[in-house]
Design an enzyme around this catalytic site. Structure first.
Site, PDB file in Angstrom:
ATOM      1  N   TYR A  16      16.515  11.473 -39.210  1.00  0.00           N
ATOM      2  CA  TYR A  16      15.946  11.818 -37.929  1.00  0.00           C
ATOM      3  C   TYR A  16      15.678  10.407 -37.268  1.00  0.00           C
ATOM      4  O   TYR A  16      15.740  10.391 -36.254  1.00  0.00           O
ATOM      5  CB  TYR A  16      14.784  12.661 -38.102  1.00  0.00           C
ATOM      6  N   PHE A  22      29.983  10.161  -7.827  1.00  0.00           N
ATOM      7  CA  PHE A  22      30.813  11.116  -8.884  1.00  0.00           C
ATOM      8  C   PHE A  22      29.938  12.491  -8.972  1.00  0.00           C
ATOM      9  O   PHE A  22      28.579  12.296  -8.972  1.00  0.00           O
ATOM     10  CB  PHE A  22      30.841  10.280 -10.183  1.00  0.00           C
ATOM     11  N   THR A  23      30.356  13.496  -9.631  1.00  0.00           N
ATOM     12  CA  THR A  23      29.746  14.675  -9.280  1.00  0.00           C
ATOM     13  C   THR A  23      28.361  14.625 -10.314  1.00  0.00           C
ATOM     14  O   THR A  23      27.163  14.859  -9.455  1.00  0.00           O
ATOM     15  CB  THR A  23      30.489  15.858  -9.935  1.00  0.00           C
ATOM     16  N   ASP A  53      28.109   2.031 -13.706  1.00  0.00           N
ATOM     17  CA  ASP A  53      28.607   3.259 -14.411  1.00  0.00           C
ATOM     18  C   ASP A  53      29.950   2.619 -14.984  1.00  0.00           C
ATOM     19  O   ASP A  53      30.832   2.419 -14.485  1.00  0.00           O
ATOM     20  CB  ASP A  53      28.983   4.479 -13.535  1.00  0.00           C
ATOM     21  N   LYS A  58      34.732   8.529 -22.803  1.00  0.00           N
ATOM     22  CA  LYS A  58      36.190   8.181 -22.177  1.00  0.00           C
ATOM     23  C   LYS A  58      36.446   6.874 -22.907  1.00  0.00           C
ATOM     24  O   LYS A  58      37.138   6.795 -23.943  1.00  0.00           O
ATOM     25  CB  LYS A  58      35.580   7.859 -20.526  1.00  0.00           C
ATOM     26  N   ARG A  63      39.946  17.984  -7.555  1.00  0.00           N
ATOM     27  CA  ARG A  63      39.044  17.001  -7.150  1.00  0.00           C
ATOM     28  C   ARG A  63      39.035  16.856  -5.503  1.00  0.00           C
ATOM     29  O   ARG A  63      39.716  15.867  -4.957  1.00  0.00           O
ATOM     30  CB  ARG A  63      39.246  15.719  -7.853  1.00  0.00           C
ATOM     31  N   PHE A 116      32.353  23.412  -9.347  1.00  0.00           N
ATOM     32  CA  PHE A 116      33.822  23.463  -9.570  1.00  0.00           C
ATOM     33  C   PHE A 116      33.972  23.930 -10.974  1.00  0.00           C
ATOM     34  O   PHE A 116      35.087  24.261 -11.609  1.00  0.00           O
ATOM     35  CB  PHE A 116      34.369  22.017  -9.534  1.00  0.00           C
TER      36      PHE A 116
HETATM   37  O1  PLI Z   1      30.759  13.876 -18.835  1.00  0.00           O
HETATM   38  P1  PLI Z   1      29.880  12.853 -19.279  1.00  0.00           P
HETATM   39  O2  PLI Z   1      28.491  13.443 -18.952  1.00  0.00           O
HETATM   40  O3  PLI Z   1      29.770  12.169 -20.865  1.00  0.00           O
HETATM   41  O4  PLI Z   1      29.792  11.694 -18.348  1.00  0.00           O
HETATM   42  C1  PLI Z   1      29.711  12.056 -17.213  1.00  0.00           C
HETATM   43  C2  PLI Z   1      30.475  10.910 -16.168  1.00  0.00           C
HETATM   44  C3  PLI Z   1      29.831   9.926 -15.438  1.00  0.00           C
HETATM   45  N1  PLI Z   1      30.696   8.981 -14.595  1.00  0.00           N
HETATM   46  C4  PLI Z   1      32.010   9.147 -14.593  1.00  0.00           C
HETATM   47  C5  PLI Z   1      32.681   7.859 -13.760  1.00  0.00           C
HETATM   48  C6  PLI Z   1      32.503  10.383 -15.203  1.00  0.00           C
HETATM   49  O5  PLI Z   1      33.877  10.423 -15.007  1.00  0.00           O
HETATM   50  C7  PLI Z   1      31.795  11.245 -15.921  1.00  0.00           C
HETATM   51  C8  PLI Z   1      32.331  12.386 -16.395  1.00  0.00           C
HETATM   52  N2  PLI Z   1      33.827  12.610 -16.008  1.00  0.00           N
HETATM   53  C9  PLI Z   1      34.419  13.740 -16.599  1.00  0.00           C
HETATM   54  C10 PLI Z   1      33.806  14.693 -17.363  1.00  0.00           C
HETATM   55  C11 PLI Z   1      35.687  13.980 -16.121  1.00  0.00           C
HETATM   56  O6  PLI Z   1      36.495  14.719 -16.418  1.00  0.00           O
HETATM   57  O7  PLI Z   1      36.342  12.859 -15.329  1.00  0.00           O
END
Ligand code: PLI
Length: 458
Positions: A74, A126-127, A216, A259, A383, A450
């Site tokens: 933990y 970004f969303t 970011d 990513k 998008r 979305f």
């Molecule tokens: O999906 P998260 O919470 O691990 O990350 C959010 C996020 C932040 N910044 C950017 C540029 C993204 O592309 C992003 C998440 N993107 C997704 C889920 C996508 O499908 O592009």
């Protein structure tokens, strides 16, 4: 005589996962059940899944081996210290705050730095990032260059900040700009990069105004590839060096490790300021978990630590972006309208040019994503106006200039033959585009609509 020598991926495949082809009737039923929203499809009904590159990468043998070393304590997990070391070495920040994924980091930094009435400028929204800024009381102001909103513009760095626009925001809102939000690459613009020169200029401008820059870094390796390819002085420089140089121009970053860093889950906030870090760690225990796991298991942190190193290898990133480009160039050769230059993580079809007979109020990109699925079981993502949501002040739909369908390529998952099938699907749908009708929304959730909205054909 061979004119050109091909290149191939710098890996071979050790494990495979079966995918299922469905009949047109099965796909129509699945699409109706999903309310014409590709997020609501079951993955078993999808043949080639290009919904997102988030958490969908194939992990390497080294990542899987490292997961066996996960320390699930933990507090004080060894796995945290291994991930922390990788972040410090590769991105150069002093302090690492683990979160369950990228939006966890966005939540913490927004809560920490934003006061109601603040203004956060950024190179396109970004969303999740913008929503956390708004929920903390800020108004987001887009300061990306105008070319980013033009799908046909061939500007090599469509992620650049318009410095005059940024300066205006800083001058007009003294004491009310907690930080500038800079993404590398810019997802909503089509995976477009920001140049190092522009980042340096942003740093200089914000320093003069005493304002922080929060990066970011979600797809920064892909951004570095474009800098290496296009920016004077960076040819031949290792991707890892370019990434470090860019991070050094900022005060901290949020990262979705789902990513670039090749993990299936995870993220972090990284900062240089000790005091701010302590405040972030304190918020972390409320919203994410203790400061040595932050919502991740020990094995997740091991996968991230190894994935960070792998993501910055030059041959990896060349193959990654190369595969995206292969798909895009094939479509361009057939006259299919898409965002150019081809970006780092996917192909963004220009739904306004693809379906000029569908008005934006009838969600052309949503309708196009549904049509691609109905044709061949390929899953993509809207998008456009659905993703843009409503303006919190007026309550009206935001009508973005970019109305796009994203075909996002997971890392190290699909082959060139999958790309061929995808391009041929886009062509078949393009040839039958006049048959495609718009949609009306039948259910609209309050936040990030979305993901869960439902539609039916008009
Ligand atoms: O999906 P998260 O919470 O691990 O990350 C959010 C996020 C932040 N910044 C950017 C540029 C993204 O592309 C992003 C998440 N993107 C997704 C889920 C996508 O499908 O592009």
């Amino acid at each position: 005589m061979l004119q050109k020598r091909s290149w191939a991926e710098p890996f071979r495949i050790k494990m495979v996962e079966s995918v299922r082809m469905t009949s047109p009737e099965e796909r129509l039923r699945a699409m109706e059940e999903a309310g014409y929203n590709t997020f609501l499809l079951r993955s078993r009904d999808v043949y080639i899944d290009l919904l997102t590159d988030s958490g969908t990468s194939a992990m390497s043998d080294r990542q899987w081996a490292a997961m066996m070393l996960g320390d699930e304590a933990y507090a004080g997990s060894e796995s945290f210290y291994r991930m922390e070391e990788a972040v410090q070495r590769r991105y150069g920040y002093k302090h690492v705050i683990p979160t369950h994924q990228g939006r966890g980091a966005e939540h913490i930094i927004s809560k920490l730095l934003i006061r109601p009435g603040d203004v956060v400028p950024g190179n396109m929204y970004f969303t999740t990032t913008r929503l956390h800024q708004e929920l903390a009381g800020a108004r987001f102001v887009d300061v990306i260059i105008g070319e980013a909103h033009d799908p046909a513009s061939l500007h090599p760095f469509k992620g650049d900040v318009d410095l005059a626009k940024l300066e205006q925001v800083l001058v007009e809102n003294p004491g009310k700009v907690p930080y500038v939000s800079v993404a590398a690459t810019v997802n909503m613009a089509g995976g477009q990069p920001i140049s190092m020169a522009n980042m340096r200029a942003v740093r200089e401008l914000t320093s003069r105004h005493g304002v922080r820059v929060i990066l970011d870094a979600t797809r920064i390796a892909e951004n570095a590839f474009f800098i290496q390819e296009r920016e004077a002085g960076y040819e031949g420089r290792p991707i890892a060096e370019i990434v470090l140089e860019m991070c050094n121009l900022t005060d901290g970053c949020t990262m979705s490790a789902k990513k670039d860093p090749l993990a299936n889950i995870g993220g972090f906030l990284a900062l240089n300021d000790r005091e701010l870090t302590e405040l972030a760690q304190n918020l972390l225990v409320i919203y994410e978990g203790l400061h040595t796991y932050g919502g991740m298991s020990g094995r997740d942190m091991e996968a991230v630590a190894v994935g960070i190193d792998e993501s910055l290898q030059d041959d990896h990133i060349r193959a990654r972006v190369g595969q995206v480009r292969y798909l895009g160039e094939k479509m361009l050769g057939w006259g299919i309208p898409l965002v150019q230059p081809i970006g780092g993580h996917g192909i963004f079809l220009d739904a306004k040019a693809f379906l000029p007979h569908v008005p934006q109020a009838q969600y052309p990109a949503q309708a196009l994503a549904a049509a691609l699925y109905l044709d061949s079981g390929i899953r993509s993502m809207e998008r456009g106006v659905v993703s843009a949501g409503r303006d919190p002040e007026t309550g009206l739909d935001r009508m973005p200039r970019l109305e796009l369908v994203r075909l996002t390529i997971p890392r190290r998952v699909y082959t060139q033959a999958h790309m061929d099938v995808t391009a041929e699907t886009a062509l078949a749908v393009f040839e039958g585009r006049e048959q495609i009708r718009g949609l009306r929304m039948t259910y609209e959730p309050k936040h990030l609509r979305f993901f869960q909205a439902r539609f039916e054909p008009v």
